[in-house]
Structure formats: C-alpha cells, structure tokens
Enzyme design. Structure first.
Site, PDB file in Angstrom:
ATOM      1  N   HIS A 229       0.808  -1.238  -0.001  1.00 49.02           N
ATOM      2  CA  HIS A 229      -0.017   0.003   0.119  1.00 49.02           C
ATOM      3  C   HIS A 229       0.736   1.262   0.016  1.00 49.02           C
ATOM      4  O   HIS A 229       1.858   1.387   0.697  1.00 49.02           O
ATOM      5  CB  HIS A 229      -0.745  -0.019   1.381  1.00 49.02           C
ATOM      6  CG  HIS A 229      -2.110   0.746   1.116  1.00 49.02           C
ATOM      7  ND1 HIS A 229      -1.809   2.185   1.446  1.00 49.02           N
ATOM      8  CD2 HIS A 229      -3.297   0.812   0.681  1.00 49.02           C
ATOM      9  CE1 HIS A 229      -3.183   2.784   1.130  1.00 49.02           C
ATOM     10  NE2 HIS A 229      -4.090   1.994   0.812  1.00 49.02           N
TER      11      HIS A 229
ATOM     12  N   ASP B  65      -8.143  -5.240   0.279  1.00 50.45           N
ATOM     13  CA  ASP B  65      -8.463  -6.339  -0.795  1.00 50.45           C
ATOM     14  C   ASP B  65      -8.094  -7.834  -0.623  1.00 50.45           C
ATOM     15  O   ASP B  65      -8.456  -8.589  -1.558  1.00 50.45           O
ATOM     16  CB  ASP B  65      -7.837  -5.671  -2.233  1.00 50.45           C
ATOM     17  CG  ASP B  65      -8.629  -4.350  -2.558  1.00 50.45           C
ATOM     18  OD1 ASP B  65      -9.805  -4.406  -2.402  1.00 50.45           O
ATOM     19  OD2 ASP B  65      -7.750  -3.532  -3.103  1.00 50.45           O
TER      20      ASP B  65
HETATM   21  N1  CMC Z   1       4.076  -7.537  -4.929  1.00 48.62           N
HETATM   22  C1  CMC Z   1       5.524  -7.429  -5.033  1.00 48.62           C
HETATM   23  N2  CMC Z   1       6.284  -6.443  -5.087  1.00 48.62           N
HETATM   24  C2  CMC Z   1       5.592  -5.204  -4.487  1.00 48.62           C
HETATM   25  C3  CMC Z   1       4.144  -5.229  -4.210  1.00 48.62           C
HETATM   26  C4  CMC Z   1       3.448  -6.423  -4.539  1.00 48.62           C
HETATM   27  N3  CMC Z   1       2.061  -6.380  -4.191  1.00 48.62           N
HETATM   28  N4  CMC Z   1       3.806  -3.895  -3.966  1.00 48.62           N
HETATM   29  C5  CMC Z   1       4.873  -3.330  -3.851  1.00 48.62           C
HETATM   30  N5  CMC Z   1       6.060  -4.022  -4.258  1.00 48.62           N
HETATM   31  C6  CMC Z   1       7.350  -3.615  -4.353  1.00 48.62           C
HETATM   32  C7  CMC Z   1       7.750  -2.662  -5.724  1.00 48.62           C
HETATM   33  O1  CMC Z   1       8.196  -3.679  -6.720  1.00 48.62           O
HETATM   34  C8  CMC Z   1       8.753  -1.772  -5.353  1.00 48.62           C
HETATM   35  O2  CMC Z   1       9.811  -2.522  -5.156  1.00 48.62           O
HETATM   36  P1  CMC Z   1      11.400  -1.580  -5.406  1.00 48.62           P
HETATM   37  O3  CMC Z   1      11.401  -0.550  -4.302  1.00 48.62           O
HETATM   38  O4  CMC Z   1      12.295  -2.569  -5.292  1.00 48.62           O
HETATM   39  O5  CMC Z   1      11.053  -0.979  -6.702  1.00 48.62           O
HETATM   40  C9  CMC Z   1       8.388  -1.553  -3.852  1.00 48.62           C
HETATM   41  O6  CMC Z   1       7.626  -2.664  -3.339  1.00 48.62           O
HETATM   42  C10 CMC Z   1       7.424  -0.244  -3.706  1.00 48.62           C
HETATM   43  O7  CMC Z   1       6.315  -0.428  -4.459  1.00 48.62           O
HETATM   44  P2  CMC Z   1       5.779   0.654  -5.438  1.00 48.62           P
HETATM   45  O8  CMC Z   1       4.945   0.161  -6.415  1.00 48.62           O
HETATM   46  O9  CMC Z   1       6.552   1.623  -5.733  1.00 48.62           O
HETATM   47  O10 CMC Z   1       4.624   1.289  -4.125  1.00 48.62           O
HETATM   48  P3  CMC Z   1       3.308   2.414  -4.751  1.00 48.62           P
HETATM   49  O11 CMC Z   1       3.225   3.049  -3.499  1.00 48.62           O
HETATM   50  O12 CMC Z   1       3.736   2.996  -5.893  1.00 48.62           O
HETATM   51  O13 CMC Z   1       2.288   1.195  -5.053  1.00 48.62           O
HETATM   52  C11 CMC Z   1       0.395  -0.521  -4.531  1.00 48.62           C
HETATM   53  C12 CMC Z   1       1.250   0.726  -4.074  1.00 48.62           C
HETATM   54  C13 CMC Z   1      -0.757  -0.854  -3.748  1.00 48.62           C
HETATM   55  C14 CMC Z   1       0.020   0.245  -6.067  1.00 48.62           C
HETATM   56  C15 CMC Z   1       1.188  -1.557  -4.834  1.00 48.62           C
HETATM   57  O14 CMC Z   1       1.817  -2.016  -3.645  1.00 48.62           O
HETATM   58  C16 CMC Z   1       0.651  -2.847  -5.519  1.00 48.62           C
HETATM   59  O15 CMC Z   1       0.772  -2.869  -6.898  1.00 48.62           O
HETATM   60  N6  CMC Z   1       0.119  -3.657  -5.007  1.00 48.62           N
HETATM   61  C17 CMC Z   1      -0.629  -4.708  -5.442  1.00 48.62           C
HETATM   62  C18 CMC Z   1      -2.106  -4.190  -5.871  1.00 48.62           C
HETATM   63  C19 CMC Z   1      -3.151  -3.987  -4.752  1.00 48.62           C
HETATM   64  O16 CMC Z   1      -3.283  -4.936  -3.942  1.00 48.62           O
HETATM   65  N7  CMC Z   1      -3.622  -2.812  -4.699  1.00 48.62           N
HETATM   66  C20 CMC Z   1      -4.554  -2.361  -3.886  1.00 48.62           C
HETATM   67  C21 CMC Z   1      -4.220  -1.255  -2.860  1.00 48.62           C
HETATM   68  S1  CMC Z   1      -5.339  -0.987  -1.655  1.00 48.62           S
HETATM   69  C22 CMC Z   1      -6.960  -0.885  -1.967  1.00 48.62           C
HETATM   70  C23 CMC Z   1      -7.001   0.659  -2.561  1.00 48.62           C
HETATM   71  O17 CMC Z   1      -6.631   1.595  -2.202  1.00 48.62           O
HETATM   72  O18 CMC Z   1      -7.642   0.470  -3.708  1.00 48.62           O
END
Ligand code: CMC
Length: 430
Positions: free
Chosen positions: A308, A365
């Site tokens: 998140h 989720d």
């Molecule tokens: N699985 C594997 N690696 C992950 C995941 C994951 N679910 N989430 C984040 N990471 C890694 C990502 O690759 C990155 O690694 P690095 O620093 O080495 O590049 C690091 O963790 C930080 O991730 P980010 O993408 O820069 O973080 P963000 O804040 O931009 O994204 C997120 C947040 C929710 C989009 C992401 O964690 C994700 O894609 N999660 C899966 C989708 C999900 O479950 N979304 C629902 C969110 S909660 C409900 C809502 O608000 O809608």
C-alpha cells in the site's frame, strides 16, 4: 496557525526563502509551497504525489506506519464493530455521529431516493450483456447528470445535499442492475422496508417470482464491507473526484470519474485481481513459485492484495476483513480452499525478507474477494461493490472541497523534457 517556517536555499545564487510550515491536528506538518513559483520561479516535482498534500481535510486520517485509519476521529475497527453503514455515511458527510432522530431522518432521506428514473432502464439495454459491470457503472453514473438537472447546481447548498443523497441512495440500485443485466434477469426495484445492505442484496439476488428473505449474517457482512470501504483519504479515485470537481463539474460527472479511476488493478480492481490470482495459484504447493515471481523485477507479476502507498504496517481494514471472512464462511458452512490458500500465502509472504524489508502487508482487498465470492458475487462485481461503498467518501470529499473558500481549480505543472522551439518542416522535406 504557527509561525514555523522552513528555509529553502538556492546554492547557486545564494538566495533563500522562508516557506511557511502548517500543522495539522495530527500527522506530518506540511510545507506550504503555494507561493514558491511566484517567489522563486521553481515548481516542486513529485510524480505520484508521494510527498504532496493536495488539500486540507477534516474527514479521514491515516497513520500508515502504525496501521491506523480514523474517520472524523473514530477508529475504523470501532466503527466496523459498533456502527452501521448509514451511521458512517452520516458521520463522513456531517462530521459527527448522528443522534437517533438525525439517523432516522438521514435514513428516510436516503430511502426516498433509492429509485432511479425509469428511463435509465433503456440506457442499460444499450450495453452488451457481457460488458464489464464497471464499464456499465462508469456510463450509467455519468448519465445521472442527464436525469437530475435539479441537483447539478454546485453553488446551491440544498442541491449539493440532494445530489449527495441521490448518489448514496441510487448507487445500490445502479450496481445491482449492472449485475442483473449481465445475467439476463429482470431488474428488481428497491424496497424501502429493508436496510441499505439488505435492499442491495435483495436487488442483486432477489427475483420477482419469489419473496426475498434477507439473511442477517450476509446483510451484516455486507454492511461491514461497505463501512470498511467508505473512505480512505486522498487516494487515486478520491483525488480524481476532487480534481474533476475543482473545475465546477457536476457531482454525478465527478463520481463517474472516480469510478473510472477506481477500476484499475492497482486500486479498487485489486479485489478482483486477488481472487483471480488465488485461483491461478490453485494449490499451496505452488505458493513459493508465485512468491518468487512477485520478487522478480523482470516479471510484471505482483502479489495482489499486498502493499500500500500509505500503510507500511498491516492495513487495519484487512484485519477486520479477515475476521469477517472466517465468520461468514463459518456461518454459511462453507469451506473454501481459497481461504486456506490465502492464509498460507499471507503467512509465507510475511516471513519473507523481501516483503518484510519493503513493509508489504495484506491490504483491504486481500480477504474481501473471498467473502464476496462466498456471498455469491461473481468476481466482476467486486470492484462495483467497492465503488458503491466509496461513493459516500467521494461525495463527502467533493462537498468539503466545494465548501472550502480557498478552493481553486486543480492545475498541476510539469517538468518539461521535450523538444525546445524549432522551425516547422514542410511534409516534403521531412
Ligand atoms: N508484490 C510485489 N512487490 C511489490 C508489491 C506487491 N504487491 N507492492 C509493492 N511491491 C514492491 C515494488 O516492486 C517496489 O519495489 P522496489 O522498491 O524494489 O522497486 C516496492 O515494493 C514499492 O512499491 P511501489 O510500487 O513503488 O509502491 P506504490 O506505493 O507506488 O504502490 C501499490 C502501491 C498498492 C499500487 C502496490 O503495492 C501494488 O501494486 N500492490 C498490489 C495491488 C493492490 O493490492 N492494490 C490495492 C491497494 S489497497 C486498496 C485501494 O486503495 O484501492
């Protein structure tokens, strides 16, 4: 307001500026950069808004490190335990929990707006039966502004409130009809003798041929799911609603924009993606393979329902959802192997250095899809339910913005890295 400032120094010219620092009631303070461009000729740069407060708000507070979510000062766990969705809607919209009279008045106001204009029936018929229900939602909710002209004047407080009530009241009808249309069953009309959650379940799973008897366990679980999704500060869809509304667009159009933003798998679409992922994993033995893929930078696969932007701890909504999940499956006497798989996946991921180091925990989720599946919803409806519940949050945030005297049109700037000026080349010379 405090007199705190932060000094910004240009190391080349030696100039420095004192930027005001504003304190909230809790949480990090913000550096006020509103005059930065006028005074320094520089913009700030923050793609993804990781360090940007886009507005002042009194509605929802999140402490992502501690895993705390509060609406108007009340913890989400307490609201989920003691409140119901109508009460939470009132709280988000009005700032206080309602008295008994206020609650009755609010429920009556919502109840009287649950029907939709009959002409909307025909709008549904323009869609393919196999359309994704979120596509239908974006279209139908956007079309509400073509039906309710008497509540689109955003400068009239009464019309704003009527539009807010209409959106909260009609969303279950619109969502249930999106489902009915996809399965080829007749639309069910709202029943005002039922609670908000019961009525939605009646319109979704009832049929005209038989009386619908609400199941109290399912109705309670549905209501709790609505509470857990009601608002979540300045996330992508809420910010979309605020930005759309900042131009003066009508609330129905703004909420349709929010629904479009919610649809993506990184946001509300994740609940659908979690279930698809669990089905794809299929068996506990295959968990390590998928965990390995999630960690591989060259593989686009991510563990859906994990991670998140704000929570660097367990999402408090996920805890409540996990408990509800066990309760609902227990009550229904269901033994879904996907729940066992989810619990095991969570256990393995939470012990893995990659997830521990990056502070990736289950989010709201992760477990919601399993409950929704047990209740009989197809995966394509999961994000629709999120949109239904989040409507009150969008509406409350939209109203707060319109009523904020300092509100201006949202108009971010950019770091331009394209071509600088060059002479036009006629087509035969290129
Ligand atoms: N699985 C594997 N690696 C992950 C995941 C994951 N679910 N989430 C984040 N990471 C890694 C990502 O690759 C990155 O690694 P690095 O620093 O080495 O590049 C690091 O963790 C930080 O991730 P980010 O993408 O820069 O973080 P963000 O804040 O931009 O994204 C997120 C947040 C929710 C989009 C992401 O964690 C994700 O894609 N999660 C899966 C989708 C999900 O479950 N979304 C629902 C969110 S909660 C409900 C809502 O608000 O809608």
């Amino acid at each position: 307001m405090s007199n705190k400032t932060m000094t910004l120094t240009d190391n080349v010219s030696g100039d420095s500026w004192d930027l005001p620092v504003l304190d909230g009631s809790t949480g990090p303070s913000v550096v006020d950069v509103r005059k930065l461009y006028a005074e320094t000729g520089h913009f700030t740069y923050d793609p993804g808004f990781t360090s940007t407060g886009s507005c002042e708000s009194k509605i929802t507070y999140i402490d992502g490190d501690a895993g705390i979510l509060m609406h108007r000062g009340y913890r989400i766990e307490e609201l989920a335990e003691n409140s119901d969705f109508m009460e939470v809607c009132y709280l988000l919209l009005h700032g206080e929990l309602p008295t008994a009279d206020e609650k009755t008045g609010f429920e009556t106001a919502i109840t009287y707006h649950t029907m939709v204009h009959e002409q909307l029936n025909y709008l549904y018929r323009g869609f393919r039966r196999d359309a994704h229900p979120m596509a239908v939602m974006v279209g139908v909710v956007g079309a509400l502004s073509a039906f309710y002209h008497d509540s689109t004047d955003i400068n009239d407080p009464h019309q704003r409130m009527v539009a807010s009530h209409r959106l909260i009241a009609k969303m279950p009808t619109i969502a249930a009809w999106a489902y009915k249309y996809s399965v080829g069953q007749p639309f069910m009309y709202p029943r005002n003798d039922l609670s908000y959650a019961e009525n939605f379940l009646q319109m979704t799973f009832g049929v005209p041929a038989e009386p619908y008897k609400p199941n109290p366990v399912l109705s309670k679980a549905m209501d709790r799911i609505f509470i857990l999704h009601a608002d979540h500060e300045q996330n992508a869809s809420t910010s979309t609603v605020r930005i759309a509304g900042s131009s003066g667009a009508n609330p129905f159009a703004c909420i349709a924009a929010g629904i479009a933003s919610l649809w993506g798998p990184a946001h509300g679409g994740a609940n659908e993606a979690v279930l698809n992922m669990l089905q794809q994993i299929g068996h506990k033995d295959r968990i390590p393979e998928f965990v390995r893929r999630a960690k591989d930078k060259d593989d686009p696969f991510r563990l859906m329902g994990f991670g998140h932007r704000v929570y660097k701890n367990y999402d408090p909504r996920a805890k409540v959802m996990q408990k509800s999940c066990h309760e609902v499956l227990g009550e229904l006497g269901l033994d879904d192997p996907l729940l066992e798989l989810a619990v095991e996946l969570e256990r393995i991921a939470l012990e893995d250095d990659y997830f521990v180091d990056k502070k990736l925990f289950p989010n709201v989720d992760f477990y919601s899809g399993i409950i929704l599946k047990a209740m009989g919803f197809p995966t394509s409806m999961f994000t629709v339910l999120f949109a239904l519940a989040r409507t009150v949050g969008w509406v409350a945030q939209w109203k707060e913005m319109i009523e904020d005297p300092s509100q201006r049109i949202s108009r971010p700037r950019q770091l331009y890295t394209g071509e600088t000026e060059r002479a036009y080349v006629p087509i035969d010379k290129r």
